[in-house]
Design a protein around this motif. Structure first.
Motif, PDB file in Angstrom:
ATOM      1  N   LEU A 153       1.976   1.121   0.001  1.00 58.77           N
ATOM      2  CA  LEU A 153       3.158   1.307   0.849  1.00 58.77           C
ATOM      3  C   LEU A 153       2.775   1.515   2.314  1.00 58.77           C
ATOM      4  CD1 LEU A 153       5.418   3.494  -1.467  1.00 58.77           C
ATOM      5  CD2 LEU A 153       5.781   1.110  -0.801  1.00 58.77           C
ATOM      6  N   ILE A 154       1.717   2.257   2.558  1.00 59.97           N
ATOM      7  CA  ILE A 154       1.260   2.486   3.937  1.00 59.97           C
ATOM      8  C   ILE A 154       0.817   1.164   4.560  1.00 59.97           C
ATOM      9  CG2 ILE A 154      -0.575   3.551   5.314  1.00 59.97           C
ATOM     10  CD1 ILE A 154      -0.347   5.997   3.440  1.00 59.97           C
ATOM     11  N   VAL A 155       0.053   0.383   3.821  1.00 58.92           N
ATOM     12  CA  VAL A 155      -0.407  -0.911   4.335  1.00 58.92           C
ATOM     13  C   VAL A 155       0.783  -1.829   4.604  1.00 58.92           C
ATOM     14  CG1 VAL A 155      -1.689  -2.991   3.719  1.00 58.92           C
ATOM     15  CG2 VAL A 155      -2.700  -0.764   3.310  1.00 58.92           C
ATOM     16  N   ALA A 156       1.756  -1.863   3.684  1.00 62.58           N
ATOM     17  CA  ALA A 156       2.940  -2.698   3.881  1.00 62.58           C
ATOM     18  C   ALA A 156       3.721  -2.236   5.112  1.00 62.58           C
ATOM     19  CB  ALA A 156       3.823  -2.651   2.628  1.00 62.58           C
ATOM     20  N   GLY A 157       3.858  -0.925   5.297  1.00 59.65           N
ATOM     21  CA  GLY A 157       4.553  -0.406   6.476  1.00 59.65           C
ATOM     22  C   GLY A 157       3.862  -0.799   7.775  1.00 59.65           C
ATOM     23  N   LEU A 158       2.532  -0.714   7.782  1.00 62.71           N
ATOM     24  CA  LEU A 158       1.796  -1.107   8.984  1.00 62.71           C
ATOM     25  C   LEU A 158       1.970  -2.593   9.282  1.00 62.71           C
ATOM     26  CD1 LEU A 158      -1.518   0.918   8.533  1.00 62.71           C
ATOM     27  CD2 LEU A 158       0.246   1.269  10.266  1.00 62.71           C
ATOM     28  N   LEU A 159       1.938  -3.408   8.239  1.00 64.99           N
ATOM     29  CA  LEU A 159       2.148  -4.847   8.440  1.00 64.99           C
ATOM     30  C   LEU A 159       3.551  -5.130   8.967  1.00 64.99           C
ATOM     31  CD1 LEU A 159       0.329  -6.315   5.312  1.00 64.99           C
ATOM     32  CD2 LEU A 159      -0.388  -6.480   7.690  1.00 64.99           C
TER      33      LEU A 159
END
Length: 185
Positions: A153-159
């Motif tokens: 979720l953190i990676v998706a949010g950053l993207l």
């Protein structure tokens, strides 16, 4: 053999024969790798030079050594042999108390597993465990799962943030480009 002749010898072997010759084992050269290195040279492609007397120079291993000069787990006049099972260590004076496959000549017994074996996370005797132990296993697995989901979720949010920034940047450039074209009219 003079230094110049050695350089020419290596040049001739490396450049002219390199693509046609198989890679010879240490201490040999030639079309069929059957010619030992001329003394005082030794090793792969005869590129190393013995710093001892010609009599103590071996075409594969170099200079003769004392047992104290051998690396841990090695023995022989040129330290060319590894300790034989069950012996290991400095001058092969220690004994392994494990199976031969797990006995390293220099360090002794290794773990009973190897890196090549897959590490299993499944528990085969789950039905024999008490309820509290099962609960700990399930909590441990769910904790790892939750941590993985949070990371994704953190990676998706950053993207998503990066995409929004790029979109706004392009939109700003288009708007500024339109106002710049209107001002030139």
């Amino acid at each position: 053999m003079s230094y110049t002749r050695h350089v020419l010898f290596v040049y001739y072997q490396d450049v002219l024969w390199f693509k046609r010759l198989p890679r010879c084992t240490d201490g040999f050269y030639g079309r069929d790798c059957s010619i030992p290195c001329p003394k005082p040279f030794f090793g792969w492609n005869c590129q190393l030079n013995c710093t001892c007397s010609i009599e103590d120079c071996h075409h594969v291993y170099g200079c003769r050594r004392t047992p104290l000069e051998c690396a841990t787990g090695k023995y022989g006049d040129y330290c060319e042999f590894s300790c034989r099972y069950p012996n290991y260590g400095n001058r092969c004076q220690l004994a392994c108390l494990c199976d031969e496959v797990f006995c390293d000549p220099s360090s002794g017994c290794a773990e009973a597993t190897t890196e090549a074996e897959p590490k299993s996370t499944s528990i085969f005797h789950l039905d024999n465990m008490c309820a509290e132990e099962k609960k700990n296993v399930y909590e441990s697995n769910s904790t790892s799962l939750i941590a993985g989901i949070i990371s994704l979720l953190i990676v998706a949010g950053l993207l998503l943030v990066l995409y929004a920034m790029a979109y706004l940047h392009n939109f700003t450039c288009i708007v500024q480009g339109d106002t710049a074209s209107e001002s030139t009219l």
